[in-house]
Write a protein that holds these residues in place. Structure first.
Motif, PDB file in Angstrom:
ATOM      1  N   ALA A   7       0.818  -1.218   0.000  1.00 55.03           N
ATOM      2  CA  ALA A   7       0.000   0.000   0.000  1.00 55.03           C
ATOM      3  C   ALA A   7       0.849   1.264   0.000  1.00 55.03           C
ATOM      4  CB  ALA A   7      -0.916   0.000   1.220  1.00 55.03           C
ATOM      5  N   GLY A   8       2.170   1.116   0.120  1.00 47.97           N
ATOM      6  CA  GLY A   8       3.038   2.289   0.101  1.00 47.97           C
ATOM      7  C   GLY A   8       3.024   3.096   1.379  1.00 47.97           C
ATOM      8  N   ARG A   9       2.629   2.480   2.492  1.00 51.42           N
ATOM      9  CA  ARG A   9       2.530   3.212   3.750  1.00 51.42           C
ATOM     10  C   ARG A   9       3.869   3.297   4.487  1.00 51.42           C
ATOM     11  NH1 ARG A   9      -0.385   0.627   7.462  1.00 51.42           N
ATOM     12  NH2 ARG A   9      -0.939   2.533   8.588  1.00 51.42           N
ATOM     13  N   ASN A  10       4.869   2.534   4.042  1.00 56.30           N
ATOM     14  CA  ASN A  10       6.165   2.526   4.718  1.00 56.30           C
ATOM     15  C   ASN A  10       6.816   3.903   4.631  1.00 56.30           C
ATOM     16  OD1 ASN A  10       5.539  -0.064   3.158  1.00 56.30           O
ATOM     17  ND2 ASN A  10       6.783  -0.800   4.854  1.00 56.30           N
ATOM     18  N   VAL A  11       7.325   4.374   5.757  1.00 59.89           N
ATOM     19  CA  VAL A  11       7.884   5.723   5.859  1.00 59.89           C
ATOM     20  C   VAL A  11       9.411   5.661   5.920  1.00 59.89           C
ATOM     21  CG1 VAL A  11       8.053   7.787   7.316  1.00 59.89           C
ATOM     22  CG2 VAL A  11       5.841   6.645   6.993  1.00 59.89           C
ATOM     23  N   ARG A  12      10.050   6.514   5.124  1.00 54.35           N
ATOM     24  CA  ARG A  12      11.499   6.659   5.156  1.00 54.35           C
ATOM     25  C   ARG A  12      11.847   8.117   5.436  1.00 54.35           C
ATOM     26  NH1 ARG A  12      10.602   2.298   5.917  1.00 54.35           N
ATOM     27  NH2 ARG A  12      11.158   0.422   4.746  1.00 54.35           N
ATOM     28  N   ASP A  13      12.995   8.312   6.069  1.00 52.80           N
ATOM     29  CA  ASP A  13      13.461   9.645   6.433  1.00 52.80           C
ATOM     30  C   ASP A  13      14.538  10.035   5.425  1.00 52.80           C
ATOM     31  OD1 ASP A  13      14.156  11.966   7.694  1.00 52.80           O
ATOM     32  OD2 ASP A  13      14.573  11.067   9.642  1.00 52.80           O
ATOM     33  N   TRP A  14      14.166  10.756   4.381  1.00 52.52           N
ATOM     34  CA  TRP A  14      15.028  10.975   3.226  1.00 52.52           C
ATOM     35  C   TRP A  14      16.049  12.087   3.458  1.00 52.52           C
ATOM     36  CZ3 TRP A  14      15.056   7.368  -0.358  1.00 52.52           C
ATOM     37  CH2 TRP A  14      13.914   6.576  -0.512  1.00 52.52           C
ATOM     38  N   ILE A  15      17.266  11.866   2.944  1.00 52.04           N
ATOM     39  CA  ILE A  15      18.316  12.874   2.983  1.00 52.04           C
ATOM     40  C   ILE A  15      19.060  12.844   1.658  1.00 52.04           C
ATOM     41  CG2 ILE A  15      19.940  11.259   4.065  1.00 52.04           C
ATOM     42  CD1 ILE A  15      21.217  13.674   5.487  1.00 52.04           C
ATOM     43  N   HIS A  16      19.361  14.016   1.127  1.00 53.61           N
ATOM     44  CA  HIS A  16      20.115  14.101  -0.122  1.00 53.61           C
ATOM     45  C   HIS A  16      21.558  13.671   0.138  1.00 53.61           C
ATOM     46  CE1 HIS A  16      21.940  15.759  -3.762  1.00 53.61           C
ATOM     47  NE2 HIS A  16      20.709  15.844  -4.274  1.00 53.61           N
ATOM     48  N   ALA A  17      22.157  12.967  -0.814  1.00 56.89           N
ATOM     49  CA  ALA A  17      23.513  12.443  -0.637  1.00 56.89           C
ATOM     50  C   ALA A  17      24.538  13.550  -0.419  1.00 56.89           C
ATOM     51  CB  ALA A  17      23.900  11.599  -1.844  1.00 56.89           C
ATOM     52  N   GLU A  18      24.298  14.732  -0.951  1.00 59.16           N
ATOM     53  CA  GLU A  18      25.203  15.856  -0.705  1.00 59.16           C
ATOM     54  C   GLU A  18      25.205  16.237   0.769  1.00 59.16           C
ATOM     55  OE1 GLU A  18      27.695  19.235  -0.995  1.00 59.16           O
ATOM     56  OE2 GLU A  18      27.456  17.455  -2.255  1.00 59.16           O
ATOM     57  N   ASP A  19      24.031  16.191   1.399  1.00 59.41           N
ATOM     58  CA  ASP A  19      23.947  16.506   2.827  1.00 59.41           C
ATOM     59  C   ASP A  19      24.595  15.415   3.677  1.00 59.41           C
ATOM     60  OD1 ASP A  19      22.696  18.976   2.523  1.00 59.41           O
ATOM     61  OD2 ASP A  19      20.721  18.061   2.375  1.00 59.41           O
ATOM     62  N   HIS A  20      24.422  14.160   3.271  1.00 65.41           N
ATOM     63  CA  HIS A  20      25.121  13.074   3.961  1.00 65.41           C
ATOM     64  C   HIS A  20      26.630  13.306   3.888  1.00 65.41           C
ATOM     65  CE1 HIS A  20      25.616   8.412   4.486  1.00 65.41           C
ATOM     66  NE2 HIS A  20      26.180   9.092   5.454  1.00 65.41           N
ATOM     67  N   SER A  21      27.108  13.694   2.717  1.00 64.74           N
ATOM     68  CA  SER A  21      28.548  13.908   2.516  1.00 64.74           C
ATOM     69  C   SER A  21      29.089  15.008   3.410  1.00 64.74           C
ATOM     70  CB  SER A  21      28.814  14.249   1.045  1.00 64.74           C
ATOM     71  OG  SER A  21      28.437  13.191   0.190  1.00 64.74           O
ATOM     72  N   SER A  22      28.391  16.125   3.483  1.00 71.05           N
ATOM     73  CA  SER A  22      28.878  17.233   4.312  1.00 71.05           C
ATOM     74  C   SER A  22      28.882  16.843   5.782  1.00 71.05           C
ATOM     75  CB  SER A  22      28.034  18.487   4.072  1.00 71.05           C
ATOM     76  OG  SER A  22      26.706  18.331   4.538  1.00 71.05           O
ATOM     77  N   ALA A  23      27.913  16.035   6.195  1.00 69.10           N
ATOM     78  CA  ALA A  23      27.878  15.578   7.580  1.00 69.10           C
ATOM     79  C   ALA A  23      29.049  14.656   7.886  1.00 69.10           C
ATOM     80  CB  ALA A  23      26.553  14.867   7.863  1.00 69.10           C
ATOM     81  N   VAL A  24      29.353  13.739   6.983  1.00 71.81           N
ATOM     82  CA  VAL A  24      30.473  12.814   7.194  1.00 71.81           C
ATOM     83  C   VAL A  24      31.788  13.570   7.280  1.00 71.81           C
ATOM     84  CG1 VAL A  24      31.828  10.975   6.100  1.00 71.81           C
ATOM     85  CG2 VAL A  24      29.333  10.800   6.203  1.00 71.81           C
ATOM     86  N   LEU A  25      31.976  14.551   6.419  1.00 69.23           N
ATOM     87  CA  LEU A  25      33.219  15.325   6.470  1.00 69.23           C
ATOM     88  C   LEU A  25      33.329  16.080   7.797  1.00 69.23           C
ATOM     89  CD1 LEU A  25      35.750  15.998   4.871  1.00 69.23           C
ATOM     90  CD2 LEU A  25      34.545  17.972   3.900  1.00 69.23           C
ATOM     91  N   ALA A  26      32.220  16.601   8.287  1.00 70.97           N
ATOM     92  CA  ALA A  26      32.228  17.286   9.583  1.00 70.97           C
ATOM     93  C   ALA A  26      32.613  16.337  10.709  1.00 70.97           C
ATOM     94  CB  ALA A  26      30.855  17.901   9.851  1.00 70.97           C
ATOM     95  N   ILE A  27      32.083  15.110  10.671  1.00 74.19           N
ATOM     96  CA  ILE A  27      32.410  14.114  11.700  1.00 74.19           C
ATOM     97  C   ILE A  27      33.878  13.721  11.603  1.00 74.19           C
ATOM     98  CG2 ILE A  27      31.951  11.783  12.543  1.00 74.19           C
ATOM     99  CD1 ILE A  27      29.055  12.168  11.398  1.00 74.19           C
ATOM    100  N   LEU A  28      34.368  13.515  10.384  1.00 76.64           N
ATOM    101  CA  LEU A  28      35.764  13.134  10.183  1.00 76.64           C
ATOM    102  C   LEU A  28      36.698  14.200  10.737  1.00 76.64           C
ATOM    103  CD1 LEU A  28      37.593  10.958   8.811  1.00 76.64           C
ATOM    104  CD2 LEU A  28      37.580  12.434   6.786  1.00 76.64           C
ATOM    105  N   GLU A  29      36.347  15.470  10.526  1.00 80.18           N
ATOM    106  CA  GLU A  29      37.223  16.566  10.928  1.00 80.18           C
ATOM    107  C   GLU A  29      37.066  16.946  12.405  1.00 80.18           C
ATOM    108  OE1 GLU A  29      37.537  18.922   6.633  1.00 80.18           O
ATOM    109  OE2 GLU A  29      36.049  19.564   8.135  1.00 80.18           O
ATOM    110  N   ARG A  30      35.820  16.859  12.935  1.00 86.39           N
ATOM    111  CA  ARG A  30      35.579  17.417  14.269  1.00 86.39           C
ATOM    112  C   ARG A  30      34.889  16.456  15.240  1.00 86.39           C
ATOM    113  NH1 ARG A  30      33.535  21.020  10.662  1.00 86.39           N
ATOM    114  NH2 ARG A  30      31.384  20.903  11.405  1.00 86.39           N
ATOM    115  N   GLY A  31      34.515  15.268  14.775  1.00 83.75           N
ATOM    116  CA  GLY A  31      33.805  14.336  15.633  1.00 83.75           C
ATOM    117  C   GLY A  31      34.684  13.774  16.744  1.00 83.75           C
ATOM    118  N   ARG A  32      34.072  13.419  17.855  1.00 82.62           N
ATOM    119  CA  ARG A  32      34.808  12.864  18.999  1.00 82.62           C
ATOM    120  C   ARG A  32      35.048  11.370  18.786  1.00 82.62           C
ATOM    121  NH1 ARG A  32      31.666  13.188  23.854  1.00 82.62           N
ATOM    122  NH2 ARG A  32      29.797  13.573  22.615  1.00 82.62           N
ATOM    123  N   ILE A  33      36.278  10.943  18.990  1.00 87.02           N
ATOM    124  CA  ILE A  33      36.648   9.549  18.786  1.00 87.02           C
ATOM    125  C   ILE A  33      35.799   8.649  19.678  1.00 87.02           C
ATOM    126  CG2 ILE A  33      38.502   7.844  19.003  1.00 87.02           C
ATOM    127  CD1 ILE A  33      38.790   9.858  16.688  1.00 87.02           C
TER     128      ILE A  33
END
Length: 332
Positions: A207-233
């Motif tokens: 029925a197409g009722r399944n819900v997903r929380d969508w994010i653009h791959a560009e936004d995923h990329s910027s988040a990963v770079l932020a974690i790589l540079e400033r995230g806590r080990i």
């Protein structure tokens, strides 16, 4: 971190990250990719050869991995078998890549003392009820429901163990469903877009009722770079853009955007064990690292994605017929 190794960097999310790194830093990127059906040299073809090197190989190849780790400052681990339908058909490649491959990389990170970031998924948490107001957080218990999500959960736990037991300098991110350029046509959004471009009616599970929380791959990329540079080990960060939509709504948005009636799609047999709802709480990422999504408006990101597939048929066409033939054999 001027020299990065990106595993799975010729795949969908990995190639978007490589594009992001090249566009926003001066780092050199080595891509290690097995170039299975989900990896594509063409996804990196427009990047400068003096900035990006592609090495074809398996992340479970310990000798190759050790050689590559010796020459980099940090590693971002995207490589994974990732399609739920395929994991239900044959789980074995998921064990090889997601468990053995991650173990092999962690051992190399341990030997060479390299900064390591592990890319994971919100699917490790299982699913939420459709009427549940809660969202996944970094402390949500794991409850995977498919061979894919179970092997990703296992890989996350390996990373945590190697941090605690061996002092590996690692972080983890669990992201919601990605969409955008360079995504294989077996996946939900590009399948619907390319079906319409081919004059085929889109297909909707159940029925197409399944819900997903969508994010653009560009936004995923910027988040990963932020974690790589400033995230806590040793920390885990959830990445999401507050893009909850049920599958029926997404199909209807695509149809409308492409000038067709919103109901011009077919219902097909639902996937076995299909998770109901995913939803990410990215408060920790936003507050600690100051990250914000560029595509906060899902409709704008979807429009850009439709335009990309319309303009890049030479990229997706070679895989289209085989993908639809596979789904047709399953009545989907």
């Amino acid at each position: 971190m001027q020299r990065l190794l990106v595993t799975g960097g010729a795949g969908f999310i990995g190639s978007n990250f490589v594009h992001h790194v090249v566009g926003s830093t001066d780092a050199h990127v080595t891509v290690l990719d097995k170039l299975t059906y989900a990896g594509n040299r063409a996804s990196l073809a427009d990047l400068p050869s003096d900035r990006v090197e592609l090495v074809e190989g398996d992340i479970a190849d310990a000798a190759l991995v050790d050689e590559l780790f010796a020459d980099v400052d940090a590693v971002v681990h995207y490589a994974a078998e990732s399609h739920n339908d395929n994991s239900l058909h044959d789980p074995s490649p998921f064990l090889h890549s997601n468990i053995i491959g991650t173990y092999t990389l962690l051992e190399a990170a341990r030997r060479h003392d390299r900064r390591f970031h592990h890319i994971s998924t919100d699917e490790v948490y299982g699913d939420l009820e459709l009427d549940d107001s809660n969202r996944f957080t970094e402390t949500t218990p794991y409850n995977p429901s498919s061979p894919y999500s179970a092997t990703k959960a296992g890989s996350d736990l390996l990373v945590r163990a190697w941090v605690r037991s061996f002092g590996v300098r690692a972080t983890i991110s669990n992201c919601s469903n990605n969409y955008g350029p360079y995504q294989h046509v077996e996946k939900f959004i590009p399948r619907q877009i390319t079906n319409i471009l081919r004059g085929i009616r889109p297909k909707l599970y159940g029925a197409g009722r399944n819900v997903r929380d969508w994010i653009h791959a560009e936004d995923h990329s910027s988040a990963v770079l932020a974690i790589l540079e400033r995230g806590r080990i040793g920390e885990t960060y959830l990445i999401g853009a507050d893009g909850e939509k049920d599958n029926r709504t997404v199909v209807e948005m695509i149809l409308t955007r492409m000038g067709l009636p919103a109901d011009a799609y077919d219902h097909v047999t639902d996937r076995a064990g299909h998770d109901l709802r995913y939803a990410i709480d990215s408060t920790k990422l936003r507050e600690e690292l100051g990250w914000r999504p560029r595509y906060a408006d899902f409709e704008a990101g979807l429009a850009a994605t439709i335009d990309w597939y319309r303009d890049n048929e030479e990229w997706w066409a070679p895989a289209k017929d085989a993908t639809e033939s596979f789904y047709a054999s399953k009545g989907q």
